[in-house]
Scaffold this motif. Structure first.
Motif, PDB file in Angstrom:
ATOM      1  N   ARG A 194     -32.702   4.983  23.493  1.00 40.06           N
ATOM      2  CA  ARG A 194     -33.074   4.549  22.152  1.00 40.06           C
ATOM      3  C   ARG A 194     -33.063   3.038  21.963  1.00 40.06           C
ATOM      4  O   ARG A 194     -33.607   2.524  20.986  1.00 40.06           O
ATOM      5  N   PRO A 237     -23.571  10.772  15.649  1.00 40.84           N
ATOM      6  CA  PRO A 237     -24.373  10.986  14.431  1.00 40.84           C
ATOM      7  C   PRO A 237     -25.475   9.935  14.309  1.00 40.84           C
ATOM      8  O   PRO A 237     -25.369   8.987  13.548  1.00 40.84           O
ATOM      9  N   TRP A 238     -26.554  10.124  15.045  1.00 37.95           N
ATOM     10  CA  TRP A 238     -27.601   9.109  15.145  1.00 37.95           C
ATOM     11  C   TRP A 238     -28.174   8.720  13.782  1.00 37.95           C
ATOM     12  O   TRP A 238     -28.520   7.547  13.558  1.00 37.95           O
ATOM     13  N   ASP A 239     -28.252   9.654  12.865  1.00 38.82           N
ATOM     14  CA  ASP A 239     -28.849   9.372  11.559  1.00 38.82           C
ATOM     15  C   ASP A 239     -27.910   8.589  10.649  1.00 38.82           C
ATOM     16  O   ASP A 239     -28.328   8.088   9.605  1.00 38.82           O
ATOM     17  N   GLU A 240     -26.633   8.471  11.064  1.00 34.87           N
ATOM     18  CA  GLU A 240     -25.651   7.831  10.189  1.00 34.87           C
ATOM     19  C   GLU A 240     -25.179   6.467  10.684  1.00 34.87           C
ATOM     20  O   GLU A 240     -24.570   5.717   9.919  1.00 34.87           O
TER      21      GLU A 240
END
Length: 337
Positions: free
Chosen positions: A297, A264-267
């Motif tokens: 990243r 969950p990259w956004d979290e």
């Protein structure tokens, strides 16, 4: 993301060792591949051979057919081999195979078979067996199914141990599921021993070396980790225990993922230290996939957190030893393809 952007996002990946496939998983996967090469497709497999979707799908592509009950094998394929999974099966399953005139190959991990023998020894000596484990797990079902109904009691928690009401005046012996948390099992066992001082231990440790080794490596890597990822399936007991161990040992957060696509990259927020390990049924190729995803990243440095070297090797049954594996087969067996 540009190289300049990555340079400002430095990330240390603490990569645990040992991780991933253990000798029992390696052997089980080999058995399916060797059976396919020797007997041809289809080869039926009762339950997932190991709890990993990538492995299961890879074997399906090679001609394995996964079933939950032997009755699912079509009449026209009754001469095809059926493989029992690494988790072990109740005695009723091979008996059912014999009654159906099926040719079966038992891929039960030798360390699970050892627990079966320990439970049977307790029973032979007149003891009621206490099995420390998780209800519904295939290994627990298999172990309880080695003995007559009513002769084994499952103990899942300390609370369960304190509420236990075994048969009156019965001698007691315990065994445990091989994939449990070492600490949780110790707490349950302490409660049992306080209540039943004459409790008999098995002849050898039930929790397997691979479970213990992976937990020790996670404990080493967890302190100060912003995030700890465990590669494994939701139904993999040993993988789920690693998530718990990581958080207890000091990781701010720990997650179970099956592939890099589940991160969950956004979290996950800002990271400087990432812990990474894999359950005993998770292939190395997915560990590499996750490292690559972070390297896209971040400016990644990999530090190894190694606590043991594993050299165990469990040979396959004699009937399959005349079959040779190709380098591509071995890459899959070792989790690298």
């Amino acid at each position: 993301m540009t190289a300049a952007d990555k340079a400002d996002r430095k990330l240390t990946v603490r990569l645990c060792g040992p991780r991933g496939f253990c000798a029992g998983v390696d052997r089980a996967i080999q058995i399916v591949i060797l059976a396919l090469k020797k007997y041809g497709a289809p080869v039926y497999v009762r339950h997932e051979i190991v709890h990993n979707r990538y492995v299961v799908e890879g074997l399906q592509e090679r001609g394995a057919v996964f079933i939950e009950e032997l009755s699912e094998i079509p009449e026209e394929h009754r001469d095809a081999p059926v493989v029992f999974s690494a988790h072990g099966v109740p005695k009723s399953v091979p008996a059912d195979a014999v009654s159906r005139n099926l040719f079966y190959l038992d891929a039960t991990c030798p360390l699970v078979s050892k627990v079966h023998k320990q439970a049977m020894r307790h029973h032979r000596l007149g003891r009621h067996v206490l099995l420390i484990g998780h209800a519904g797990h295939p290994e627990v079902i298999g172990t309880m199914g080695q003995l007559p109904e009513g002769t084994v009691t499952l103990v899942e928690t300390v609370e369960g141990a304190m509420a236990l009401n075994p048969p009156a005046d019965a001698e007691l012996g315990f065994v445990s599921q091989t994939t449990l948390s070492v600490e949780d099992t110790a707490d349950i066992l302490k409660a049992l021993e306080e209540r039943f001082p004459a409790l008999h231990a098995p002849a050898a440790e039930s929790i397997c070396y691979a479970t213990t080794n992976r937990q020790e490596a996670v404990k080493m890597a967890a302190p100060g980790a912003d995030l700890f990822l465990i590669v494994g399936a939701p139904n993999s007991s040993n993988s789920r225990r690693l998530v718990e161990v990581a958080e207890r040992a000091g990781a701010k957060r720990s997650l179970l993922v099956q592939r890099a696509s589940e991160i969950p990259w956004d979290e996950i927020g800002d990271l400087t230290v990432l812990g990474l390990s894999a359950g005993a049924s998770a292939p190395e190729i997915i560990v590499n996939e996750i490292i690559d995803a972070f390297a896209e990243r971040y400016d990644v440095t990999v530090d190894l957190a190694v606590t043991a070297e594993e050299t165990e090797n469990f040979p396959v049954m004699r009937v399959l030893r005349d079959v040779e594996l190709t380098s591509a087969d071995m890459a899959f067996v070792n989790g690298n393809a």
